[in-house]
Design a protein around this motif. Structure first.
Motif, short mmCIF file in Angstrom:
data_model
loop_
_atom_site.label_atom_id
_atom_site.label_comp_id
_atom_site.label_asym_id
_atom_site.label_seq_id
_atom_site.Cartn_x
_atom_site.Cartn_y
_atom_site.Cartn_z
N GLN A 173 -19.78 4.79 -14.41
CA GLN A 173 -19.95 4.09 -15.73
C GLN A 173 -20.44 2.64 -15.70
N MET A 174 -19.88 1.98 -14.67
CA MET A 174 -20.21 0.56 -14.49
C MET A 174 -21.97 0.50 -14.15
N HIS A 175 -22.20 1.42 -13.24
CA HIS A 175 -23.65 1.43 -12.90
C HIS A 175 -24.86 1.64 -14.04
N GLN A 176 -24.06 2.55 -14.76
CA GLN A 176 -25.03 2.83 -16.07
C GLN A 176 -25.40 1.39 -16.68
N ALA A 177 -24.24 0.37 -16.91
CA ALA A 177 -24.42 -0.78 -17.77
C ALA A 177 -25.44 -1.76 -16.74
N LEU A 178 -25.58 -1.71 -15.48
CA LEU A 178 -26.63 -2.20 -14.77
C LEU A 178 -28.05 -1.60 -14.92
N LYS A 233 -13.15 10.76 -0.40
CA LYS A 233 -11.78 9.74 -0.17
C LYS A 233 -11.40 9.25 1.38
N LEU A 234 -12.42 9.57 2.33
CA LEU A 234 -12.38 8.92 3.50
C LEU A 234 -12.75 7.61 3.64
N ASP A 235 -13.29 7.18 2.25
CA ASP A 235 -13.27 5.60 2.14
C ASP A 235 -11.74 4.94 1.41
N THR A 236 -11.22 4.42 2.52
CA THR A 236 -9.90 4.05 1.96
C THR A 236 -9.68 2.79 1.72
N THR A 237 -10.94 1.87 2.21
CA THR A 237 -10.92 0.52 1.94
C THR A 237 -11.68 -0.14 0.97
N ASP A 238 -12.50 0.89 0.40
CA ASP A 238 -13.44 0.39 -0.69
C ASP A 238 -14.72 -0.34 0.10
N ILE A 239 -15.77 -0.77 -0.33
CA ILE A 239 -16.83 -1.56 0.22
C ILE A 239 -16.18 -2.80 0.54
N GLU A 240 -15.27 -3.35 -0.34
CA GLU A 240 -14.53 -4.68 -0.13
C GLU A 240 -13.81 -4.78 1.21
N LYS A 291 -23.72 -6.01 -1.55
CA LYS A 291 -24.27 -6.74 -2.71
C LYS A 291 -24.51 -5.91 -4.14
N LEU A 292 -24.83 -4.72 -3.95
CA LEU A 292 -24.99 -3.81 -5.05
C LEU A 292 -23.77 -3.62 -5.98
N ASP A 293 -22.60 -3.69 -4.93
CA ASP A 293 -21.27 -3.38 -5.66
C ASP A 293 -20.83 -4.86 -6.57
N GLN A 294 -21.25 -5.92 -5.89
CA GLN A 294 -20.98 -7.14 -6.72
C GLN A 294 -21.82 -7.11 -7.84
N GLN A 295 -23.02 -6.58 -7.85
CA GLN A 295 -23.90 -6.83 -8.77
C GLN A 295 -23.65 -5.96 -9.98
#
Length: 449
Positions: free
Chosen positions: A191-196, A306-313, A421-425
């Motif tokens: 949903q957030m990416h839709q805005a970008l 859900k193997l991504d437990t830390t998020d990109i941050e 960078k994309l996540d922050q954007q």
């Protein structure tokens, strides 16, 4: 005798679509060993910003990252490494019955050049501008065409398939997400990416699709998700009738399903859905929803995501540990702020850092793949079938169906920096849009006067 595709063979392969990494061609010739198959041909960016020609194997750091899978590490080219990644990493996680690693076949440079010329007019302009067929590859992947059933198993053309790109099906709750980005814990990435994308002019209308609905397991919410995907397919929803696209875009996306397209689609279902005109589309979407709920495919996919437990941050910090470079993210923060939140990441062992990055990249593949479900109406009295069966009570019909995961690309290690960078954007753009209350409300839906 080994098969080698040459320039004279190029005319038998037609454009099916493409993603960021590969061009997909479907076979329309008569050779029995290719009927019901597609080719995945590697592309290379025109600007040369990524791994040179794509012909080389993994980088030294990637070899360390994937050292537990010898076939990936020893692969002479990235394309062959990709094949082993699907076979030895994604296949066990998603289930061998739903993943096709394909086989590598040899091609000449002339074949690739002829193919590129043949399909150029069918490719979306922005895809053409971004990338071309990699002329230095000497092999391509041959895979089953999951949009069709094998020939000879039904008396007439009768298969219809839906391709869905589910995207990420959960909200992250990582301790490494900053307060400024806390919105990620309550609004989906899609949903957030839709805005970008709207802000960048890549789409003309925000989709109401919510991945959390699709992954919910609730029949009503899944039906809502499928209906919203149908209304605004973009690059997340496509339908094929006997291998030919009838809804969605080929290499890009179709923003919305117009009234005209909807009528044509309704008409095209007349040999598949036994219902009066005006009801076939609704029943077909109902068939998809029921199959998604009953197959439990998305449950397995969600576990891999859900193997991504830390998020990109969090993963970005482990990434800098892996490449043994000063953390560029921490370098932009004051020492007190960075040491409190990220000290645990930068003090962990190399093996722990490798696992975080490896799991993040596997999850990234799972968040970006597509799922194809193919249906074939069952004839009365036909009992035996190697496929699963789903019943559509609304029309008193039963269908054979098969489901497969495709586009299981091995993500390059260096891609981690781009993801950050994309996540922050994405978050920044969404927060600004919410603040301005110009085009989006707080739910991510288009504001209508």
């Amino acid at each position: 005798m080994a098969v080698v595709l040459e320039a004279k063979d190029a005319g038998e392969w037609t454009y099916r679509g493409e993603g960021a990494v590969n061009l997909v061609l479907a076979y329309n010739g008569t050779r029995s060993d290719f009927v019901g198959k597609v080719l995945r041909i590697q592309k290379v960016p025109r600007n040369g910003s990524e791994n040179g020609n794509g012909y080389l194997g993994l980088t030294n750091q990637e070899c360390i990252l994937w050292k537990e899978v010898n076939e990936i590490v020893s692969a002479p080219t990235r394309e062959i490494a990709q094949h082993y990644f699907v076979q030895h990493v994604m296949c066990p996680l998603l289930g061998p019955g739903h993943v096709d690693a394909g086989i590598s076949i040899q091609v000449t440079q002339e074949f690739l050049e002829t193919v590129e010329s043949n399909v150029l007019s069918q490719r979306p302009a922005w895809r053409v501008d971004a990338a071309k067929v990699n002329p230095l590859c000497d092999s391509v992947m041959l895979m089953s065409d999951h949009s069709m059933f094998p020939l000879g198993m039904c008396k007439e053309a009768c298969s219809i398939s839906v391709e869905i790109k589910p995207k990420c099906g959960f909200l992250p709750h990582s301790e490494f997400i900053t307060e400024d980005n806390a919105v990620k814990k309550s609004v989906t990435r899609f949903q957030m990416h839709q805005a970008l994308k709207l802000n960048q002019g890549k789409i003309s209308e925000v989709s109401a699709y919510d991945p959390l609905d699709l992954f919910s397991g609730s029949r009503d919410r899944v039906r809502k998700a499928i209906n919203n995907l149908f209304k605004t397919p973009q690059n997340n929803f496509r339908v094929f009738l006997d291998g030919s696209l009838i809804i969605g875009g080929l290499g890009g996306g179709a923003d919305t399903t117009s009234c005209e397209v909807g009528k044509a689609f309704e008409n095209s279902l007349k040999h598949v859905i036994q219902a009066e005109e005006g009801m076939r589309t609704q029943y077909f979407l109902e068939l998809i929803s029921k199959t998604v709920c009953s197959s439990e495919l998305l449950n397995r996919l969600l576990e891999v995501q859900k193997l991504d437990t830390t998020d990109i941050e969090g993963a970005i910090h482990a990434y800098y540990n892996v490449i043994s470079q000063p953390c560029m993210v921490c370098g932009q923060l004051d020492k007190d702020q960075s040491s409190k939140r990220y000290n645990s990441l930068h003090s962990m062992s190399m093996e722990e850092s490798l696992k975080i990055v490896r799991d993040y990249l596997i999850a990234a593949t799972a968040k970006d793949l597509s799922m194809i479900i193919s249906f074939r109406p069952r004839e009365a009295g036909n009992v035996e079938t190697p496929y699963s069966i789903v019943s559509l009570e609304s029309t008193n019909q039963s269908f054979d169906y098969k489901a497969s995961f495709i586009d299981l690309d091995l993500k390059p290690l260096e891609r981690i920096e781009y993801y950050y960078k994309l996540d922050q954007q994405i978050v920044s753009c969404y927060v600004q849009m919410v603040k301005s209350n110009h085009q989006l409300d707080h739910t991510g839906s288009t504001v209508r006067a």
